[in-house]
Design an enzyme around this catalytic site. Structure first.
Site, PDB file in Angstrom:
ATOM      1  N   LYS A  23      -8.653  -7.150   3.543  1.00 52.19           N
ATOM      2  CA  LYS A  23      -7.888  -5.897   3.616  1.00 52.19           C
ATOM      3  C   LYS A  23      -7.483  -5.416   2.219  1.00 52.19           C
ATOM      4  O   LYS A  23      -7.697  -4.265   1.871  1.00 52.19           O
ATOM      5  CB  LYS A  23      -6.624  -6.114   4.458  1.00 52.19           C
ATOM      6  CG  LYS A  23      -5.613  -4.992   4.346  1.00 52.19           C
ATOM      7  CD  LYS A  23      -4.409  -5.204   5.225  1.00 52.19           C
ATOM      8  CE  LYS A  23      -3.296  -6.009   4.625  1.00 52.19           C
ATOM      9  NZ  LYS A  23      -2.424  -5.296   3.665  1.00 52.19           N
ATOM     10  N   ASN A  24      -6.897  -6.315   1.436  1.00 50.94           N
ATOM     11  CA  ASN A  24      -6.321  -5.881   0.159  1.00 50.94           C
ATOM     12  C   ASN A  24      -7.363  -5.668  -0.931  1.00 50.94           C
ATOM     13  O   ASN A  24      -7.031  -5.265  -2.042  1.00 50.94           O
ATOM     14  CB  ASN A  24      -5.230  -6.859  -0.279  1.00 50.94           C
ATOM     15  CG  ASN A  24      -4.013  -6.751   0.621  1.00 50.94           C
ATOM     16  OD1 ASN A  24      -3.893  -5.806   1.389  1.00 50.94           O
ATOM     17  ND2 ASN A  24      -3.121  -7.731   0.530  1.00 50.94           N
ATOM     18  N   CYS A 117      10.352  -1.100   3.069  1.00 47.22           N
ATOM     19  CA  CYS A 117       9.671  -1.525   4.291  1.00 47.22           C
ATOM     20  C   CYS A 117      10.266  -2.843   4.737  1.00 47.22           C
ATOM     21  O   CYS A 117      11.218  -3.335   4.132  1.00 47.22           O
ATOM     22  CB  CYS A 117       8.164  -1.621   4.078  1.00 47.22           C
ATOM     23  SG  CYS A 117       7.723  -2.994   3.021  1.00 47.22           S
ATOM     24  N   ARG A 122      10.371  -2.466  -2.522  1.00 52.39           N
ATOM     25  CA  ARG A 122       9.036  -2.155  -3.014  1.00 52.39           C
ATOM     26  C   ARG A 122       8.905  -0.827  -3.759  1.00 52.39           C
ATOM     27  O   ARG A 122       8.182   0.074  -3.326  1.00 52.39           O
ATOM     28  CB  ARG A 122       8.016  -2.243  -1.874  1.00 52.39           C
ATOM     29  CG  ARG A 122       8.024  -3.597  -1.220  1.00 52.39           C
ATOM     30  CD  ARG A 122       6.998  -3.711  -0.141  1.00 52.39           C
ATOM     31  NE  ARG A 122       5.654  -3.857  -0.636  1.00 52.39           N
ATOM     32  CZ  ARG A 122       4.587  -3.941   0.139  1.00 52.39           C
ATOM     33  NH1 ARG A 122       4.716  -3.869   1.436  1.00 52.39           N
ATOM     34  NH2 ARG A 122       3.395  -4.102  -0.376  1.00 52.39           N
ATOM     35  N   ASP A 305       1.755 -13.768   0.849  1.00 50.39           N
ATOM     36  CA  ASP A 305       1.122 -13.381   2.118  1.00 50.39           C
ATOM     37  C   ASP A 305       0.782 -14.578   3.008  1.00 50.39           C
ATOM     38  O   ASP A 305       0.323 -14.391   4.135  1.00 50.39           O
ATOM     39  CB  ASP A 305      -0.150 -12.550   1.849  1.00 50.39           C
ATOM     40  CG  ASP A 305       0.179 -11.181   1.271  1.00 50.39           C
ATOM     41  OD1 ASP A 305       1.352 -10.775   1.334  1.00 50.39           O
ATOM     42  OD2 ASP A 305      -0.744 -10.525   0.750  1.00 50.39           O
ATOM     43  N   ARG A 398      -2.925  -4.301  11.845  1.00 52.03           N
ATOM     44  CA  ARG A 398      -3.046  -3.638  10.536  1.00 52.03           C
ATOM     45  C   ARG A 398      -3.898  -4.467   9.592  1.00 52.03           C
ATOM     46  O   ARG A 398      -4.572  -3.918   8.722  1.00 52.03           O
ATOM     47  CB  ARG A 398      -1.660  -3.481   9.899  1.00 52.03           C
ATOM     48  CG  ARG A 398      -0.810  -2.434  10.548  1.00 52.03           C
ATOM     49  CD  ARG A 398       0.439  -2.249   9.749  1.00 52.03           C
ATOM     50  NE  ARG A 398       0.079  -2.029   8.343  1.00 52.03           N
ATOM     51  CZ  ARG A 398       0.945  -1.963   7.354  1.00 52.03           C
ATOM     52  NH1 ARG A 398       2.223  -2.097   7.602  1.00 52.03           N
ATOM     53  NH2 ARG A 398       0.547  -1.752   6.123  1.00 52.03           N
TER      54      ARG A 398
END
Ligand code: EPU
Length: 419
Positions: A23-24, A117, A122, A305, A398
């Site tokens: 994803k990243n 968030c 952030r 993560d 997500r």
């Protein structure tokens, strides 16, 4: 009603599973398409909600997005907008990755300021300061960051602390800038290096990505290319934890073991047997999970993560461990939910103290963010009795491609109720 996932734990997972594209890495690569008046074809793009959101944002900006033979083609020849609206940015902070490319290609950008968030405040001050150092005028207006520059100028930029998307944003901006840009204290994450490799394949001149100092010689234009997104190291780490928490035996295919050194080191200390080859990892757990402390750090340290997933594992360890979160101040939303499943965790500021319990039991729990959701799924797999019902599964969708289906293919008793 949103989808829910149900898990009946206590089954050792066994078999092979393939890591998806990261994803990243995929999100910045998609944003990079804006730099090019031509086609960027991305292979190994994971099927994720965040990828859909980025695609919507790019389409809004005039990028033509098509799926062709399993690859994603992005053509920004006709891109003619430079605003990233609140509705799209608020659902995905990574939308800020269009800021650098838009200023570099069109000389202007108007991007909604991402708010706080579930994992912390952030801010994006480091992205903004770096663009200013490159000669852009940047101001805030009605909740938007507006940036303008005729042509960005190369500069020496010293990040006060590393930022992953900040490094990516400025690296993309610098690719088309006038002269040389040096990024000092740059993020060293493999996803930054993946982006640099793709940009270089498009004709950029970037050296040092993957280290703390990146040098970029500006060029006047880039050319079309095809690039395959790197494998997801966090998804891979999550499957190692799944093998560990269930006492299973799982081989993860198409991954890059070298990206997971810090994770593998902690997992081995926790008693998981890890074997690795060129592009696979085999993880075998037995039921005696050892208590191990972790401190999250930028790469090559232990990734934030993976923190929530590691904590689920520690909840069933034999002993007392601590998890210290140094990247995001509020990334402990999974703690009260894990405690509802019987975990014994106490929180003080940025540290969680986990006293391993003999068994967890299934319970209805609520996902609060992406990695917190993954930790609840792991706890559900490790729970000796009862059914765990994870709601707000859209967080999971997500960033994990078909997590429930992949775990079920390994023998996990996990199923989804489609809302
Ligand atoms: N920070 C600032 N100012 C800035 C930028 C960052 O104060 O201008 C702070 C952040 O608040 C945080 C720290 O610096 O405390 C590091 O944040 P970073 O900018 O590195 O995070 P990010 O780029 O917003 C990416 C990943 C995250 C991952 C972090 C850390 C993407 C799209 N997102 O976020 O991924 O947790 O790096 O490794 O690459 C996830 O996948 O679940 C996820 C949240």
């Amino acid at each position: 009603m949103p989808d829910r996932i149900f898990i009946e734990g206590g089954v050792p997972l066994r078999g092979e599973v393939t890591a998806s594209g990261a994803k990243n890495a995929a999100l910045p690569l998609m944003a990079a398409s804006l730099l090019l008046p031509g086609e960027l074809v991305l292979e190994n793009v994971p099927g994720l909600r965040d990828v859909v959101t980025m695609r919507r944002l790019l389409e809004h900006l005039g990028v033509r997005c098509r799926e062709e033979g399993g690859a994603l083609s992005l053509d920004a020849s006709g891109a003619d907008m430079w605003d990233a609206p609140y509705d799209l940015v608020k659902t995905m902070r990574a939308s800020v990755l269009v800021l650098g490319p838009l200023v570099a290609r069109f000389g202007r950008a108007r991007v909604s300021q991402p708010g706080g968030c579930a994992i912390g405040a952030r801010p994006i001050n480091r992205h903004i300061q770096a663009l200013e150092a490159m000669g852009a005028a940047v101001w805030l207006e009605h909740g938007y960051v507006v940036a303008q520059a005729d042509r960005l100028k190369g500069a020496e930029i010293v990040f006060e602390a590393p930022t992953v998307t900040g490094t990516e944003n400025i690296m993309m901006a610098a690719v088309l800038a006038d002269g040389e840009t040096t990024l000092i204290n740059a993020a060293m994450e493999p996803e930054v290096k993946d982006l640099a490799t793709a940009l270089n394949a498009m004709g950029a001149r970037i050296e040092g990505a993957g280290t703390g100092e990146i040098r970029i010689q500006g060029v006047t234009s880039l050319s079309p290319t095809t690039y395959s997104v790197m494998p997801d190291r966090i998804e891979t780490g999550t499957y190692i934890a799944a093998a560990g928490i269930t006492g299973g035996d799982v081989k993860i295919l198409k991954c890059v073991p070298g990206h997971l050194r810090a994770v593998i080191e902690r997992m081995e200390k926790a008693g998981i047997a890890v074997e690795k080859g060129q592009d696979w990892i085999r993880a075998r757990g037995d039921m005696g999970i050892k208590a191990v402390d972790v401190i999250t750090d930028p790469y090559p340290g232990f990734p934030t993560d993976m923190q929530a997933q590691f904590m689920a594992l520690m909840a069933l360890s034999r002993g007392l461990s601590t998890v210290t979160e140094t990247i995001f101040e509020q990334r402990f939303m999974h703690v009260p939910e894990l405690c509802r499943m019987g975990a014994d965790i106490t929180l003080s500021e940025r540290r969680a103290a986990i006293r391993g319990v003999e068994r967890l039991s299934g319970a209805p729990v609520m996902a609060t963010d992406l990695r917190a959701s993954a930790s609840l799924v792991l706890a559900g797999l490790g729970a000796a009795e009862g059914v765990t019902e994870v709601s707000r599964v859209y967080h999971l969708d997500r960033g994990y491609e078909k997590l429930d289906e992949k775990l079920a293919s390994l023998g996990g008793r996990i199923w989804r109720a489609v809302g």
